[in-house]
Design a protein around this motif. Structure first.
Motif, PDB file in Angstrom:
ATOM      1  N   ASN A 102       0.831  -1.058   0.067  1.00  0.00           N
ATOM      2  CA  ASN A 102      -0.143  -0.091   0.086  1.00  0.00           C
ATOM      3  C   ASN A 102       0.826   1.604   0.281  1.00  0.00           C
ATOM      4  O   ASN A 102       1.939   1.422   0.836  1.00  0.00           O
ATOM      5  CB  ASN A 102      -0.862  -0.240   1.397  1.00  0.00           C
ATOM      6  CG  ASN A 102      -2.254  -1.589   1.030  1.00  0.00           C
ATOM      7  OD1 ASN A 102      -2.459  -1.431   0.322  1.00  0.00           O
ATOM      8  ND2 ASN A 102      -1.783  -1.422   2.029  1.00  0.00           N
ATOM      9  N   THR A 103       0.386   2.002  -0.756  1.00  0.00           N
ATOM     10  CA  THR A 103       1.533   3.767  -0.873  1.00  0.00           C
ATOM     11  C   THR A 103       0.692   4.183   0.485  1.00  0.00           C
ATOM     12  O   THR A 103      -0.467   4.099   0.775  1.00  0.00           O
ATOM     13  CB  THR A 103       1.278   4.289  -2.376  1.00  0.00           C
ATOM     14  OG1 THR A 103      -0.430   4.608  -2.733  1.00  0.00           O
ATOM     15  CG2 THR A 103       1.381   3.188  -3.126  1.00  0.00           C
ATOM     16  N   VAL A 104       1.477   5.068   1.010  1.00  0.00           N
ATOM     17  CA  VAL A 104       1.127   6.641   1.260  1.00  0.00           C
ATOM     18  C   VAL A 104      -0.041   6.874   1.430  1.00  0.00           C
ATOM     19  O   VAL A 104      -0.579   7.357  -0.099  1.00  0.00           O
ATOM     20  CB  VAL A 104       2.590   7.025   1.578  1.00  0.00           C
ATOM     21  CG1 VAL A 104       3.321   6.372   2.853  1.00  0.00           C
ATOM     22  CG2 VAL A 104       2.426   8.179   0.652  1.00  0.00           C
ATOM     23  N   ASP A 105      -0.424   7.945   2.441  1.00  0.00           N
ATOM     24  CA  ASP A 105      -1.433   8.652   1.830  1.00  0.00           C
ATOM     25  C   ASP A 105      -1.235  10.111   2.449  1.00  0.00           C
ATOM     26  O   ASP A 105      -0.379  10.009   2.268  1.00  0.00           O
ATOM     27  CB  ASP A 105      -3.133   8.571   2.442  1.00  0.00           C
ATOM     28  CG  ASP A 105      -2.439   8.619   4.458  1.00  0.00           C
ATOM     29  OD1 ASP A 105      -1.576   9.285   4.293  1.00  0.00           O
ATOM     30  OD2 ASP A 105      -3.580   8.298   4.963  1.00  0.00           O
ATOM     31  N   LEU A 106      -1.866  11.122   2.063  1.00  0.00           N
ATOM     32  CA  LEU A 106      -1.243  12.996   1.613  1.00  0.00           C
ATOM     33  C   LEU A 106      -0.941  12.778   2.980  1.00  0.00           C
ATOM     34  O   LEU A 106       0.599  13.190   3.431  1.00  0.00           O
ATOM     35  CB  LEU A 106      -2.651  13.263   1.782  1.00  0.00           C
ATOM     36  CG  LEU A 106      -2.323  15.014   1.628  1.00  0.00           C
ATOM     37  CD1 LEU A 106      -1.166  15.211   0.537  1.00  0.00           C
ATOM     38  CD2 LEU A 106      -3.526  15.975   1.506  1.00  0.00           C
ATOM     39  N   ASP A 107      -1.417  12.630   4.440  1.00  0.00           N
ATOM     40  CA  ASP A 107      -1.280  12.935   5.508  1.00  0.00           C
ATOM     41  C   ASP A 107       0.654  12.050   6.056  1.00  0.00           C
ATOM     42  O   ASP A 107       1.410  12.510   6.018  1.00  0.00           O
ATOM     43  CB  ASP A 107      -1.725  12.553   7.082  1.00  0.00           C
ATOM     44  CG  ASP A 107      -3.171  13.102   6.987  1.00  0.00           C
ATOM     45  OD1 ASP A 107      -3.016  14.025   6.456  1.00  0.00           O
ATOM     46  OD2 ASP A 107      -4.143  12.688   7.781  1.00  0.00           O
ATOM     47  N   GLU A 108       0.464  11.429   5.615  1.00  0.00           N
ATOM     48  CA  GLU A 108       1.681  10.523   6.020  1.00  0.00           C
ATOM     49  C   GLU A 108       2.577  10.722   4.671  1.00  0.00           C
ATOM     50  O   GLU A 108       4.235  11.089   5.050  1.00  0.00           O
ATOM     51  CB  GLU A 108       1.943   8.450   5.639  1.00  0.00           C
ATOM     52  CG  GLU A 108       0.607   8.438   5.932  1.00  0.00           C
ATOM     53  CD  GLU A 108       0.545   7.225   5.950  1.00  0.00           C
ATOM     54  OE1 GLU A 108      -0.111   5.850   7.031  1.00  0.00           O
ATOM     55  OE2 GLU A 108      -0.327   6.555   4.373  1.00  0.00           O
ATOM     56  N   ALA A 109       2.229  11.461   3.319  1.00  0.00           N
ATOM     57  CA  ALA A 109       3.257  12.054   2.660  1.00  0.00           C
ATOM     58  C   ALA A 109       4.158  13.397   3.138  1.00  0.00           C
ATOM     59  O   ALA A 109       5.009  13.536   3.187  1.00  0.00           O
ATOM     60  CB  ALA A 109       2.375  11.741   1.227  1.00  0.00           C
ATOM     61  N   LEU A 110       3.183  13.740   3.278  1.00  0.00           N
ATOM     62  CA  LEU A 110       3.203  15.254   3.641  1.00  0.00           C
ATOM     63  C   LEU A 110       4.537  15.163   5.195  1.00  0.00           C
ATOM     64  O   LEU A 110       5.997  16.118   5.173  1.00  0.00           O
ATOM     65  CB  LEU A 110       1.943  16.094   4.153  1.00  0.00           C
ATOM     66  CG  LEU A 110       1.498  16.624   3.360  1.00  0.00           C
ATOM     67  CD1 LEU A 110       0.113  17.324   4.003  1.00  0.00           C
ATOM     68  CD2 LEU A 110       2.695  17.534   2.403  1.00  0.00           C
ATOM     69  N   LYS A 111       3.985  13.830   5.951  1.00  0.00           N
ATOM     70  CA  LYS A 111       5.015  14.092   7.327  1.00  0.00           C
ATOM     71  C   LYS A 111       6.249  13.894   6.768  1.00  0.00           C
ATOM     72  O   LYS A 111       7.397  13.836   7.520  1.00  0.00           O
ATOM     73  CB  LYS A 111       4.071  11.731   8.129  1.00  0.00           C
ATOM     74  CG  LYS A 111       5.353  12.020   9.347  1.00  0.00           C
ATOM     75  CD  LYS A 111       4.423  11.233   9.847  1.00  0.00           C
ATOM     76  CE  LYS A 111       5.158  10.340  10.941  1.00  0.00           C
ATOM     77  NZ  LYS A 111       5.331   9.544  11.062  1.00  0.00           N
ATOM     78  N   GLU A 112       5.923  12.206   5.776  1.00  0.00           N
ATOM     79  CA  GLU A 112       7.783  11.869   5.101  1.00  0.00           C
ATOM     80  C   GLU A 112       8.508  13.915   4.767  1.00  0.00           C
ATOM     81  O   GLU A 112       9.362  13.382   4.246  1.00  0.00           O
ATOM     82  CB  GLU A 112       7.575  11.323   4.271  1.00  0.00           C
ATOM     83  CG  GLU A 112       7.031  10.001   4.177  1.00  0.00           C
ATOM     84  CD  GLU A 112       8.124   8.914   5.102  1.00  0.00           C
ATOM     85  OE1 GLU A 112       9.650   9.212   5.370  1.00  0.00           O
ATOM     86  OE2 GLU A 112       7.949   8.653   6.634  1.00  0.00           O
ATOM     87  N   VAL A 113       7.793  14.246   3.822  1.00  0.00           N
ATOM     88  CA  VAL A 113       8.080  15.655   3.063  1.00  0.00           C
ATOM     89  C   VAL A 113       9.204  16.562   4.209  1.00  0.00           C
ATOM     90  O   VAL A 113      10.209  16.749   4.384  1.00  0.00           O
ATOM     91  CB  VAL A 113       7.358  16.149   1.765  1.00  0.00           C
ATOM     92  CG1 VAL A 113       7.952  17.812   1.499  1.00  0.00           C
ATOM     93  CG2 VAL A 113       6.719  15.472   1.397  1.00  0.00           C
ATOM     94  N   ILE A 114       8.207  16.318   5.433  1.00  0.00           N
ATOM     95  CA  ILE A 114       8.440  16.976   6.630  1.00  0.00           C
ATOM     96  C   ILE A 114       9.671  16.739   6.715  1.00  0.00           C
ATOM     97  O   ILE A 114      11.048  18.161   7.036  1.00  0.00           O
ATOM     98  CB  ILE A 114       7.777  17.577   7.390  1.00  0.00           C
ATOM     99  CG1 ILE A 114       6.818  18.544   6.425  1.00  0.00           C
ATOM    100  CG2 ILE A 114       8.223  18.249   8.797  1.00  0.00           C
ATOM    101  CD1 ILE A 114       4.844  18.529   7.238  1.00  0.00           C
ATOM    102  N   GLN A 115       9.434  15.739   7.179  1.00  0.00           N
ATOM    103  CA  GLN A 115      11.090  14.911   8.158  1.00  0.00           C
ATOM    104  C   GLN A 115      12.550  15.155   6.514  1.00  0.00           C
ATOM    105  O   GLN A 115      13.761  14.953   7.439  1.00  0.00           O
ATOM    106  CB  GLN A 115      10.725  13.367   7.971  1.00  0.00           C
ATOM    107  CG  GLN A 115       9.964  13.467   8.953  1.00  0.00           C
ATOM    108  CD  GLN A 115       9.235  11.423   9.487  1.00  0.00           C
ATOM    109  OE1 GLN A 115       9.387  11.350   9.049  1.00  0.00           O
ATOM    110  NE2 GLN A 115       8.781  12.048  10.293  1.00  0.00           N
ATOM    111  N   ARG A 116      11.926  15.003   5.782  1.00  0.00           N
ATOM    112  CA  ARG A 116      13.249  15.104   4.771  1.00  0.00           C
ATOM    113  C   ARG A 116      13.733  16.460   4.689  1.00  0.00           C
ATOM    114  O   ARG A 116      14.604  16.921   4.159  1.00  0.00           O
ATOM    115  CB  ARG A 116      12.727  14.453   3.299  1.00  0.00           C
ATOM    116  CG  ARG A 116      11.928  13.001   3.721  1.00  0.00           C
ATOM    117  CD  ARG A 116      13.403  12.600   3.651  1.00  0.00           C
ATOM    118  NE  ARG A 116      12.547  10.779   4.269  1.00  0.00           N
ATOM    119  CZ  ARG A 116      13.037   9.970   5.355  1.00  0.00           C
ATOM    120  NH1 ARG A 116      14.253   9.852   5.651  1.00  0.00           N
ATOM    121  NH2 ARG A 116      12.781   8.885   5.724  1.00  0.00           N
TER     122      ARG A 116
END
Length: 116
Positions: A102-116
């Protein structure tokens, strides 16, 4: 062997960037005409609910796909749910099996972007 007895494996690969752009263009088409005006209506409230609904859905989906493309370019495993080590293991073990992650949803994708 009968047709319904056969197991047909179908692998579908979609380019995230192209797919995202297609969704965004479709969303724009739902809301705007060729002259980039709001569908030739006199006011925004005259646009049909259906046009708003599908326009917004397509724009949202397109932007999410573009966000996943950005994550994929940074580290491909980031587009899948779970921690990176687990995802790598699952991807390696699923190479010859037809299982999907399963791919990430919007919340999870934004969380990854902020962490990077």
């Amino acid at each position: 062997m009968k047709m319904n007895d056969e197991k047909i494996a179908l692998i579908l690969e979609i380019n995230l960037l192209d797919n995202g752009m297609d969704f965004i263009l479709k969303g724009i088409d739902e809301l705007f005409d060729e002259d980039h005006m709001l569908r030739g209506y006199s006011t925004a409230t005259d646009i049909t609910i259906s046009s708003y609904k599908y326009g917004i859905l397509h724009l949202f989906s397109g932007f999410l796909l573009l966000l996943k493309e950005r994550l994929y370019r940074h580290l491909p495993e980031l587009i899948f749910k779970g921690n990176i080590a687990d995802v790598k293991n699952k991807l390696a073990s699923n190479k010859n099996q037809n299982k999907t992650l399963n791919t990430v949803d919007l919340d999870e994708a934004l969380k990854e972007v902020i962490q990077r």
